[in-house]
Motif scaffolding. Structure first.
Motif, short mmCIF file in Angstrom:
data_model
loop_
_atom_site.label_atom_id
_atom_site.label_comp_id
_atom_site.label_asym_id
_atom_site.label_seq_id
_atom_site.Cartn_x
_atom_site.Cartn_y
_atom_site.Cartn_z
N SER A 165 0.83 -1.20 0.00
CA SER A 165 0.00 0.00 0.00
C SER A 165 0.86 1.25 0.00
N GLY A 166 2.17 1.07 -0.05
CA GLY A 166 3.11 2.19 -0.12
C GLY A 166 4.42 1.67 -0.68
N SER A 167 5.53 2.27 -0.27
CA SER A 167 6.84 1.84 -0.72
C SER A 167 7.44 0.84 0.27
N GLU A 168 8.23 -0.10 -0.25
CA GLU A 168 8.94 -1.05 0.59
C GLU A 168 10.35 -1.25 0.07
N LEU A 169 11.31 -1.22 0.98
CA LEU A 169 12.69 -1.57 0.66
C LEU A 169 13.06 -2.77 1.51
N THR A 170 13.58 -3.81 0.87
CA THR A 170 14.01 -5.00 1.60
C THR A 170 15.46 -5.31 1.24
N LEU A 171 16.31 -5.36 2.26
CA LEU A 171 17.72 -5.68 2.08
C LEU A 171 17.99 -7.09 2.59
N ILE A 172 18.56 -7.94 1.75
CA ILE A 172 18.93 -9.29 2.18
C ILE A 172 20.24 -9.19 2.96
N LEU A 173 20.22 -9.68 4.19
CA LEU A 173 21.40 -9.62 5.05
C LEU A 173 22.13 -10.96 5.11
N SER A 174 21.40 -12.05 5.06
CA SER A 174 22.00 -13.38 5.11
C SER A 174 21.10 -14.35 4.38
N GLY A 175 21.71 -15.32 3.70
CA GLY A 175 20.91 -16.25 2.92
C GLY A 175 20.38 -15.59 1.65
N GLY A 176 19.21 -16.01 1.23
CA GLY A 176 18.63 -15.43 0.03
C GLY A 176 17.20 -15.90 -0.16
N TYR A 177 16.51 -15.27 -1.11
CA TYR A 177 15.16 -15.72 -1.47
C TYR A 177 14.94 -15.47 -2.96
N SER A 178 13.93 -16.11 -3.47
CA SER A 178 13.52 -15.90 -4.86
C SER A 178 12.04 -15.58 -4.90
N ASP A 179 11.65 -14.82 -5.91
CA ASP A 179 10.24 -14.52 -6.15
C ASP A 179 10.07 -14.22 -7.63
N ALA A 180 8.93 -13.65 -7.99
CA ALA A 180 8.66 -13.37 -9.40
C ALA A 180 9.64 -12.36 -9.99
N LEU A 181 10.34 -11.61 -9.13
CA LEU A 181 11.27 -10.59 -9.59
C LEU A 181 12.68 -11.12 -9.77
N GLY A 182 12.95 -12.35 -9.29
CA GLY A 182 14.28 -12.92 -9.47
C GLY A 182 14.84 -13.49 -8.18
N GLN A 183 16.15 -13.72 -8.19
CA GLN A 183 16.88 -14.24 -7.04
C GLN A 183 17.56 -13.08 -6.32
N PHE A 184 17.39 -13.03 -5.00
CA PHE A 184 17.98 -11.98 -4.18
C PHE A 184 18.90 -12.62 -3.14
N ASN A 185 20.16 -12.15 -3.11
CA ASN A 185 21.16 -12.68 -2.20
C ASN A 185 21.67 -11.58 -1.27
N ALA A 186 22.56 -11.94 -0.36
CA ALA A 186 23.06 -10.98 0.63
C ALA A 186 23.61 -9.73 -0.05
N GLY A 187 23.14 -8.57 0.40
CA GLY A 187 23.55 -7.29 -0.17
C GLY A 187 22.55 -6.73 -1.16
N ASP A 188 21.71 -7.59 -1.75
CA ASP A 188 20.71 -7.13 -2.72
C ASP A 188 19.57 -6.38 -2.04
N VAL A 189 18.97 -5.45 -2.77
CA VAL A 189 17.82 -4.69 -2.28
C VAL A 189 16.66 -4.83 -3.25
N ALA A 190 15.47 -5.13 -2.73
CA ALA A 190 14.24 -5.09 -3.51
C ALA A 190 13.57 -3.74 -3.23
N ASP A 191 13.47 -2.90 -4.24
CA ASP A 191 12.88 -1.57 -4.13
C ASP A 191 11.51 -1.63 -4.79
N LEU A 192 10.46 -1.74 -3.98
CA LEU A 192 9.14 -2.09 -4.48
C LEU A 192 8.12 -0.98 -4.27
#
Length: 234
Positions: A165-192
């Motif tokens: 419902s607004g802006s979200e920033l998510t920083l991966i600190l350890s490990g990783g995840y995947s979603d429809a936007l791709g693979q995110f690992n430590a250091g990556d940021v999802a700017d949504l």
């Protein structure tokens, strides 16, 4: 370790440089800067540009209302003087000192800015709180403006599907995840933005720990997820 593939958007970095991001979002960007020389350079450019524009302005007298606003902000800072919330100036000073050194901290470790807020250096030593969502633990990070959560998603588990419902920033600190936007690992940021819908799934080999900052609540999909949202606190 692989290079950082996902960065904050340009307008997010320039807003950070200008000190105009909500504190929760600024904390995420500041932590990312510890690991990313590319974004540190862009922030420095934004600060330099802002300084040049400010120096070109003609001095203007403050109105009585502006003076009152400044005094009110100073009083609020005195009231919250004992909290651990970092100001934008604090963040810039810490990030600048790290950038000037030979070691900015390995990705996968807790960023210095977050250590200052949580008063802890080890993820495993933190008082993680279980949520009703399976495999999800969290820690509320008090930023005073916006919402910040340290999230721990168990290996192989997934977050409930949601949009924003607004802006979200998510920083991966350890490990990783995947979603429809791709693979995110430590250091990556999802700017949504609000139109983005996704469902992060933690990598199968280890827990995913990430820092999420948002300026409005998430919008979970499905009746059950919406019912448990007040209890999860996201």
């Amino acid at each position: 370790m692989s290079r950082i593939e996902h960065h904050p958007k340009d307008d997010t970095l320039y807003s950070y440089a200008a000190g105009s991001l909500p504190a929760a979002l600024a904390l995420v960007v500041g932590c990312h800067l510890q690991f990313c020389p590319q974004c540190r350079s862009q922030v420095r450019s934004g600060e330099s540009l802002g300084g040049t524009l400010m120096s070109a302005l003609s001095p203007q007298a403050l109105s009585e209302r502006a003076r009152s606003n400044v005094l009110q902000r100073l009083e609020m800072q005195e009231v919250h003087a004992d909290t651990q919330v970092l100001t934008h100036t604090d963040e810039i000073e810490i990030v600048s000192s790290l950038a000037g050194g030979k070691n900015t901290g390995a990705r996968g470790s807790m960023p210095v800015l977050l250590q200052k807020v949580l008063e802890e250096k080890d993820f495993d030593a933190l008082p993680w709180k279980r949520t009703i969502a399976p495999g999800l633990k969290q820690i509320v990070v008090d930023c005073g403006e916006g919402r910040a959560r340290l999230l721990r998603i168990a290996a192989g588990r997934k977050m409930p599907a949601h949009s924003h419902s607004g802006s979200e920033l998510t920083l991966i600190l350890s490990g990783g995840y995947s979603d429809a936007l791709g693979q995110f690992n430590a250091g990556d940021v999802a700017d949504l933005e609000g139109s983005t819908e996704h469902q992060p799934v933690a990598d199968s080999d280890r827990d995913c720990i990430c820092l999420a900052g948002m300026d409005a609540p998430l919008a979970f999909k499905g009746l059950v997820a919406r019912l448990i949202q007040p209890l999860v606190g996201l």
